[in-house]
Design an enzyme around this catalytic site. Sequence first.
Site, mmCIF file in Angstrom:
data_model
loop_
_atom_site.group_PDB
_atom_site.id
_atom_site.type_symbol
_atom_site.label_atom_id
_atom_site.label_comp_id
_atom_site.label_asym_id
_atom_site.label_seq_id
_atom_site.Cartn_x
_atom_site.Cartn_y
_atom_site.Cartn_z
ATOM 1 N N PHE A 1 0.820 -1.217 0.000
ATOM 2 C CA PHE A 1 0.000 0.000 0.000
ATOM 3 C C PHE A 1 0.854 1.268 0.000
ATOM 4 O O PHE A 1 0.501 2.259 0.615
ATOM 5 C CB PHE A 1 -0.972 -0.004 1.195
ATOM 6 C CG PHE A 1 -1.821 -1.237 1.250
ATOM 7 C CD1 PHE A 1 -2.864 -1.426 0.347
ATOM 8 C CD2 PHE A 1 -1.555 -2.236 2.182
ATOM 9 C CE1 PHE A 1 -3.626 -2.572 0.382
ATOM 10 C CE2 PHE A 1 -2.322 -3.381 2.228
ATOM 11 C CZ PHE A 1 -3.362 -3.553 1.321
ATOM 12 N N ARG A 2 1.992 1.201 -0.689
ATOM 13 C CA ARG A 2 2.907 2.331 -0.843
ATOM 14 C C ARG A 2 3.498 2.791 0.495
ATOM 15 O O ARG A 2 3.942 3.923 0.635
ATOM 16 C CB ARG A 2 2.252 3.497 -1.595
ATOM 17 C CG ARG A 2 1.799 3.120 -3.003
ATOM 18 C CD ARG A 2 1.399 4.296 -3.850
ATOM 19 N NE ARG A 2 2.423 5.326 -3.947
ATOM 20 C CZ ARG A 2 3.505 5.275 -4.725
ATOM 21 N NH1 ARG A 2 3.738 4.207 -5.457
ATOM 22 N NH2 ARG A 2 4.351 6.279 -4.752
ATOM 23 N N HIS A 3 3.531 1.900 1.461
ATOM 24 C CA HIS A 3 4.197 2.200 2.737
ATOM 25 C C HIS A 3 5.654 1.760 2.609
ATOM 26 O O HIS A 3 6.125 0.871 3.318
ATOM 27 C CB HIS A 3 3.498 1.478 3.895
ATOM 28 C CG HIS A 3 2.139 2.001 4.181
ATOM 29 N ND1 HIS A 3 1.431 1.641 5.291
ATOM 30 C CD2 HIS A 3 1.346 2.876 3.505
ATOM 31 C CE1 HIS A 3 0.257 2.257 5.288
ATOM 32 N NE2 HIS A 3 0.189 3.005 4.214
ATOM 33 N N HIS A 4 6.340 2.400 1.662
ATOM 34 C CA HIS A 4 7.719 2.042 1.370
ATOM 35 C C HIS A 4 8.645 2.526 2.486
ATOM 36 O O HIS A 4 8.324 3.453 3.217
ATOM 37 C CB HIS A 4 8.169 2.657 0.038
ATOM 38 C CG HIS A 4 7.228 2.410 -1.082
ATOM 39 N ND1 HIS A 4 6.725 1.165 -1.387
ATOM 40 C CD2 HIS A 4 6.688 3.261 -1.996
ATOM 41 C CE1 HIS A 4 5.925 1.258 -2.430
ATOM 42 N NE2 HIS A 4 5.876 2.515 -2.815
#
Length: 195
Positions: free
Chosen positions: A171-174
């Site tokens: 979820f783009r929680h890079h």
Amino acid sequence: MQTPPLQLFANWFSEAKECAGIADASAMALATADAGGRPSVRMVLLKQFDERGFVFYTNLESPKACDLAGNPRAALCFHWAPLGRQVRLEGAVTPVEEKEADAYFATRPRLSQLGAWASRQSRPMGHRYALEAAVAWAGARYGSGAVPRPPHWSGFRVVPLRMEFWREGAFRHHERSLYVRSGDSGDWGHEWVYP
């Protein structure tokens, strides 16, 4: 305690070389800008790295070498998609020493050595077979003897001042881990940055 950035890079690079889904872990995007600030990017191969920096080789009459002559700074980007990882670095660029370039050139396959003499990198070719004709000329010139390094072919070392390690997250929680080298001490500072 954070892993020092060059050690972290060595760890990730080693894993990328072992990953079956990565064709060439040493492939990196090299971004330069000319003296007027016009940017350019292309893929090159990392040939060596250590505490002194990251080395690639090229024709010294190429656009990238001309950019670096007028503006000796560059950025590199490694993207290892199957691992969900990327490494970006920025820094000053210095030429490698002649003896270092000679030593690396001697390890290249003979056809690559002849190609370094033959290619007029990025210049127009009169016809499709011009390169093959130039390689044949270089082959005849050197016969079966050793092929010396051309004076117009050498390497550059990117000395990183910033290194960012990016790891893909759901979820783009890079995860982004940034290292910046202090100009005074040369020590690396670290901080986490938002994706």
